[in-house]
Design an enzyme around this catalytic site. Structure first.
Site, PDB file in Angstrom:
ATOM      1  N   HIS A 117     -16.903  -2.245  10.261  1.00 31.90           N
ATOM      2  CA  HIS A 117     -17.463  -0.982  10.761  1.00 31.90           C
ATOM      3  C   HIS A 117     -17.964  -0.173   9.571  1.00 31.90           C
ATOM      4  CE1 HIS A 117     -13.695   0.694   9.372  1.00 31.90           C
ATOM      5  NE2 HIS A 117     -13.012  -0.080  10.209  1.00 31.90           N
ATOM      6  N   GLY A 119     -16.725   2.081   7.863  1.00 31.12           N
ATOM      7  CA  GLY A 119     -15.759   2.228   6.775  1.00 31.12           C
ATOM      8  C   GLY A 119     -15.873   1.064   5.796  1.00 31.12           C
ATOM      9  N   HIS A 120     -15.961  -0.151   6.349  1.00 29.57           N
ATOM     10  CA  HIS A 120     -16.128  -1.328   5.479  1.00 29.57           C
ATOM     11  C   HIS A 120     -17.484  -1.284   4.770  1.00 29.57           C
ATOM     12  CE1 HIS A 120     -13.396  -3.077   8.682  1.00 29.57           C
ATOM     13  NE2 HIS A 120     -12.712  -3.286   7.588  1.00 29.57           N
ATOM     14  N   GLN A 138       1.009  -9.754   7.842  1.00 29.84           N
ATOM     15  CA  GLN A 138       1.154  -8.307   7.701  1.00 29.84           C
ATOM     16  C   GLN A 138       1.299  -7.575   9.036  1.00 29.84           C
ATOM     17  OE1 GLN A 138      -2.800  -7.993   5.647  1.00 29.84           O
ATOM     18  NE2 GLN A 138      -2.936  -6.045   6.726  1.00 29.84           N
ATOM     19  N   GLN A 184      -1.307   1.338   0.967  1.00 31.89           N
ATOM     20  CA  GLN A 184      -1.810   0.003   0.620  1.00 31.89           C
ATOM     21  C   GLN A 184      -2.588   0.062  -0.705  1.00 31.89           C
ATOM     22  OE1 GLN A 184      -3.701  -2.983   3.372  1.00 31.89           O
ATOM     23  NE2 GLN A 184      -5.579  -2.078   2.605  1.00 31.89           N
TER      24      GLN A 184
HETATM   25  O1  PAF Z   1      -6.944  -3.211   4.792  1.00 31.97           O
HETATM   26  C1  PAF Z   1      -7.082  -4.349   5.294  1.00 31.97           C
HETATM   27  O2  PAF Z   1      -8.025  -4.625   6.045  1.00 31.97           O
HETATM   28  C2  PAF Z   1      -6.051  -5.433   4.997  1.00 31.97           C
HETATM   29  O3  PAF Z   1      -4.781  -4.897   4.884  1.00 31.97           O
HETATM   30  C3  PAF Z   1      -6.417  -6.274   3.753  1.00 31.97           C
HETATM   31  C4  PAF Z   1      -6.422  -5.439   2.490  1.00 31.97           C
HETATM   32  C5  PAF Z   1      -7.758  -6.931   3.954  1.00 31.97           C
HETATM   33  C6  PAF Z   1      -5.367  -7.374   3.564  1.00 31.97           C
HETATM   34  O4  PAF Z   1      -5.284  -8.202   4.685  1.00 31.97           O
END
Ligand code: PAF
Length: 275
Positions: free
Chosen positions: A33, A35-36, A59, A151
């Site tokens: 999206h 953000g990416h 995760q 993170q």
């Molecule tokens: O932020 C994310 O989308 C995930 O936590 C990442 C950093 C790609 C690790 O799976």
């Protein structure tokens, strides 16, 4: 744009390029999206831009959340292509599982707070995949958003401990016209509930203003929690914390931020504001 799913192909692609190109890595779990896109477009266009797409089972503390995580690979690839990405590394589970399982991790103290306290195993999973990607791709730069602030600190810890030449670039949270922080989980919230989602950042802004005007933190927190709960927002945490150690604070004498995780429509959303 090249799309690679095999580990050996990814390694040989990197080997062919690493001596004469700067490598920028944008790790994602797909469902790309705006953000990416901000992460992708923050990377220099003269570098080799690599986007990884992998929904990392390790995760997720909730199996249903993992199963229902939006997977939109065809769309993601066309967005990457339109945004001058050179390589998408989209390994499948079987490629990665074996590699990740054997890696021990030394999680720093700050990962035990907030999301770490509420999502057992989450940061251990993030640690493993991020370290693995850094090892395989050997990036010079890697881009992460400030929405996932905890993170981001963990990623900086991994880089400084194991990959000292790698520079982590923090990118500001992208918000829509209602100041809602963009995230993949947002697509699961019903239209009717979007007015509640707006209240998340509004609350953070109001709290920041009150703290800057000198009001007591405990009073500010209590009234905000009541407001959110009155609006059927179930709060997991709403904390004032140091931006460096993530230790809880009771005043704004040090660089700090307000961090929130809450549920709307049973969807977990997080956000934060720096003070
Ligand atoms: O932020 C994310 O989308 C995930 O936590 C990442 C950093 C790609 C690790 O799976």
């Amino acid at each position: 744009m090249k799309v690679i799913s095999s580990l050996d192909d990814a390694k040989s692609f990197i080997n062919d390029h690493k001596s004469d190109e700067t490598i920028s890595l944008i790790p994602t779990m797909g469902n790309i999206h705006s953000g990416h896109l901000k992460l992708i477009n923050s990377a220099s266009s003269s570098s080799l831009k690599i986007v990884s797409i992998y929904v990392n089972e390790l995760q997720f503390d909730d199996r249903n959340d993992y199963i229902s995580y939006p997977r939109t690979l065809a769309d993601d690839l066309s967005i990457c292509e339109d945004n001058n990405v050179d390589l998408v590394f989209a390994p499948d589970n079987s490629v990665i599982c074996k590699q990740l399982d054997s890696d021990k991790n030394d999680l720093p103290k700050f990962t035990s707070y907030m999301c770490g306290a509420n999502r057992p195993g989450h940061f251990s999973g993030v640690f493993r995949i991020v370290k693995f990607l850094f090892k395989i791709i050997e990036p010079n730069y890697a881009y992460f958003g400030k929405k996932d602030f905890q993170q981001l600190l963990l990623v900086k810890y991994i880089a400084s401990t194991y990959f000292p030449k790698l520079k982590i670039i923090d990118v500001d949270t992208v918000r829509d016209s209602n100041n809602i922080a963009l995230s993949s989980r947002l697509s699961k919230v019903s239209r009717e509930s979007l007015h509640q989602v707006k209240l998340i950042f509004q609350t953070l802004m109001i709290m920041k203003k009150k703290l800057l005007s000198g009001l007591e933190y405990n009073d500010v927190k209590e009234s905000s929690l009541l407001d959110l709960e009155d609006n059927n927002i179930s709060v997991e945490y709403l904390d004032l914390r140091s931006l460096e150690t993530l230790k809880e604070q009771v005043n704004i004498n040090h660089p700090c931020g307000i961090f929130i995780a809450c549920y709307i429509d049973n969807i977990r959303l997080i956000d934060n504001i720096e003070i």
